[in-house]
Design an enzyme around this catalytic site. Structure first.
Site, PDB file in Angstrom:
ATOM      1  N   LYS A 170      19.975   7.160  22.491  1.00  0.00           N
ATOM      2  CA  LYS A 170      19.007   7.964  23.240  1.00  0.00           C
ATOM      3  C   LYS A 170      17.992   7.028  23.878  1.00  0.00           C
ATOM      4  CE  LYS A 170      15.108   9.470  22.203  1.00  0.00           C
ATOM      5  NZ  LYS A 170      14.459   9.140  23.510  1.00  0.00           N
ATOM      6  N   GLU A 246      11.950  -1.860  15.001  1.00  0.00           N
ATOM      7  CA  GLU A 246      11.119  -2.838  15.719  1.00  0.00           C
ATOM      8  C   GLU A 246       9.944  -2.043  16.258  1.00  0.00           C
ATOM      9  OE1 GLU A 246       9.337  -4.482  18.653  1.00  0.00           O
ATOM     10  OE2 GLU A 246      11.267  -4.427  19.684  1.00  0.00           O
ATOM     11  N   CYS A 280       5.865  -5.229  23.402  1.00  0.00           N
ATOM     12  CA  CYS A 280       5.426  -5.224  22.007  1.00  0.00           C
ATOM     13  C   CYS A 280       5.025  -6.609  21.528  1.00  0.00           C
ATOM     14  CB  CYS A 280       6.515  -4.656  21.113  1.00  0.00           C
ATOM     15  SG  CYS A 280       8.101  -5.502  21.289  1.00  0.00           S
ATOM     16  N   GLU A 377      -3.042  -1.706  19.607  1.00  0.00           N
ATOM     17  CA  GLU A 377      -2.137  -2.271  20.601  1.00  0.00           C
ATOM     18  C   GLU A 377      -2.542  -1.747  21.977  1.00  0.00           C
ATOM     19  OE1 GLU A 377       2.595  -3.293  20.733  1.00  0.00           O
ATOM     20  OE2 GLU A 377       2.004  -1.344  19.941  1.00  0.00           O
TER      21      GLU A 377
END
Length: 475
Positions: A170, A246, A280, A377
């Site tokens: 997906k 991850e 990331c 983040e």
């Protein structure tokens, strides 16, 4: 606009369904199927039925198919890059680089799949032998993000298929077109349709639950936020699946007073502003030792002020749009919070006139470790700079986070390099380099940044089970 790679994905296009937008222009560029858990479960059933046949092929046969898939990526590099730029906004040169990066995983695992060696272990009794076999884990499911719509797919599908595992995937709702183009090329290369399937949906929660709940799915690989990763891990507990996660990061970029400042600035530019800061492993906060703080800030600000912002498809553009309103809203909130808490703008600091999803490349000074911009983040083109005095202080600041994905530092003293390399609590650490990803290196984090590794020889192990065989009665 004409749709790049239209010949590859024409059969997947719909008049309505999951709409795909160009974040640079706001224009709807396509619509694809909005599938639900029923389609996902049917794809899983097909994959399960195809598993034994695919696993039964020799590693050399599977390698040949993966190499053919990689070759097709390279021959369609221009189209795939243009498609990725159209749906995720990254500058075209970066998108072209991603195509090559995506192909590298297929080439790498085509070879690694032929090296899934087992063992014969010295036995505990003279009339027996101990064998350790490596066998594919089974049907695998994957959920991939929008920021690398090509490479994050091949980094998962490459080892899965090489090991003998079918995969149902997906992609992110924002970037289904790149995934569908990869699927078409995989099938052209000889991957059976049931062995690699893409399920597009506007309801990722429902499809994710189907992946987690299915007993036929023996492995789930996810790249995305820590919040969602924790939910998926909990949902997979009922079937005790193998997991690769991850997740989020808060990468420190540390500049020591013995660093090559020119190299450190160049590294910071590549690490922080690639894909408009939407990776990331981007440098999330920059820690600079007091002795070189002013010089580093001056040089970085000069470089950042010269960045060209605009539509990633236009020549010379270096910073594209953020992916959506939520993304740019978060970046703006973090900058506003920092300014209210005492930080100062050196460059940028607000939205860009190029369009509603564009943010100015920004440098902030006077940032403290307690500010949200240093703890969350950012996922945008904002560099918060924190001053420090000692090596121990730098390590304390760098490690003061629940995340542990990537870290960077610049120094020349070898004793310092080893102390910092060993002292940083991260799964990946780069010394004197601003970009660390490579197909031959193990990619992954520690703490709340995830489980498992992708890429490298270790990435294949994520799709393999060890079977102990005891052969007795051999006297």
């Amino acid at each position: 606009m004409s749709l790049p790679a239209a010949d590859l994905i024409s059969s997947s296009l719909r008049d309505d369904g999951l709409a795909v937008f160009n974040p640079a222009t706001g224009e709807q560029i396509a619509a694809v199927a909005d599938d639900g858990p029923d389609v996902a479960n049917a794809a899983i059933a097909d994959a399960d039925a195809a598993f034994k046949n695919w696993a039964g092929r020799t590693a050399r046969e599977r390698a040949s198919v993966l190499r053919a898939w990689a070759s097709l990526l390279m021959s369609h590099a221009e189209e795939l890059a243009a498609l990725a730029t159209a749906e995720c906004g990254k500058p075209l040169p970066e998108a072209k680089g991603e195509v090559f990066y995506a192909a590298s995983f297929l080439e790498w695992f085509a070879e690694e799949g032929k090296r899934a060696y087992g063992d014969i272990v010295p036995s505990h009794q003279p009339n027996a032998r101990i064998l350790v076999l490596k066998q594919p884990v089974g049907v695998s499911a994957a959920i991939t993000p929008w920021n690398f719509p090509l490479a994050m797919i091949t980094r998962k599908a490459g080892p899965a298929l090489a090991a003998g595992c079918p995969m149902v995937l997906k992609p992110a709702e924002a970037t289904p077109l790149s995934a569908l183009a990869l699927e078409a090329l995989a099938h052209q290369a000889g991957v059976p349709e049931a062995v690699f399937r893409v399920v597009t949906t506007a309801d990722p929660k429902a499809v994710g639950e189907a992946f987690c709940d299915s007993g036929a799915v023996r492995k789930l690989s996810f790249t995305g936020s820590t919040r969602v990763g924790k939910l998926l891990a909990a949902q997979c507990a009922s079937t005790v699946k193998r997991l690769s996660l991850e997740l989020g990061g808060n990468a420190p970029f540390i500049v020591f007073d013995d660093a090559d400042i020119d190299a450190a600035v160049a590294g910071a530019m590549g690490s922080k502003y690639r894909n408009a800061g939407q990776t990331c492993v981007c440098a999330n906060r920059i820690l600079v030792q007091a002795g070189v703080y002013d010089a580093f800030v001056e040089q970085l600000a000069e470089r950042v002020s010269g960045l060209t912002v605009g539509n990633g498809a236009d020549d010379g553009v270096q910073i594209g749009p953020l992916i959506n309103q939520a993304g740019i809203g978060k970046v703006a909130d973090l900058v506003d919070d920092a300014l209210k808490s005492g930080a100062s703008v050196v460059v940028g600091g607000g939205r860009h006139e190029a369009g509603e999803l564009f943010f100015q490349p920004t440098v902030l000074t006077g940032v403290s470790a307690e500010m949200r911009v240093a703890r969350e983040e950012i996922f945008g083109p904002v560099a918060p700079i924190i001053r420090f005095e000692t090596v121990d202080e730098a390590l304390q600041l760098a490690n003061d986070t629940p995340y542990g994905l990537a870290a960077y530092f610049y120094a020349r003293d070898m004793a310092r390099i080893f102390k910092v390399l060993e002292g940083l609590d991260y799964g990946m650490v780069a010394a004197n380099e601003g970009v660390l990803s490579a197909e031959s290196a193990p990619f992954g984090g520690v703490k709340e940044s995830g489980l498992g590794r992708e890429g490298s020889k270790y990435g294949l192990d994520e799709y393999i089970e060890l079977k102990y065989g005891l052969l007795g009665g051999l006297s």
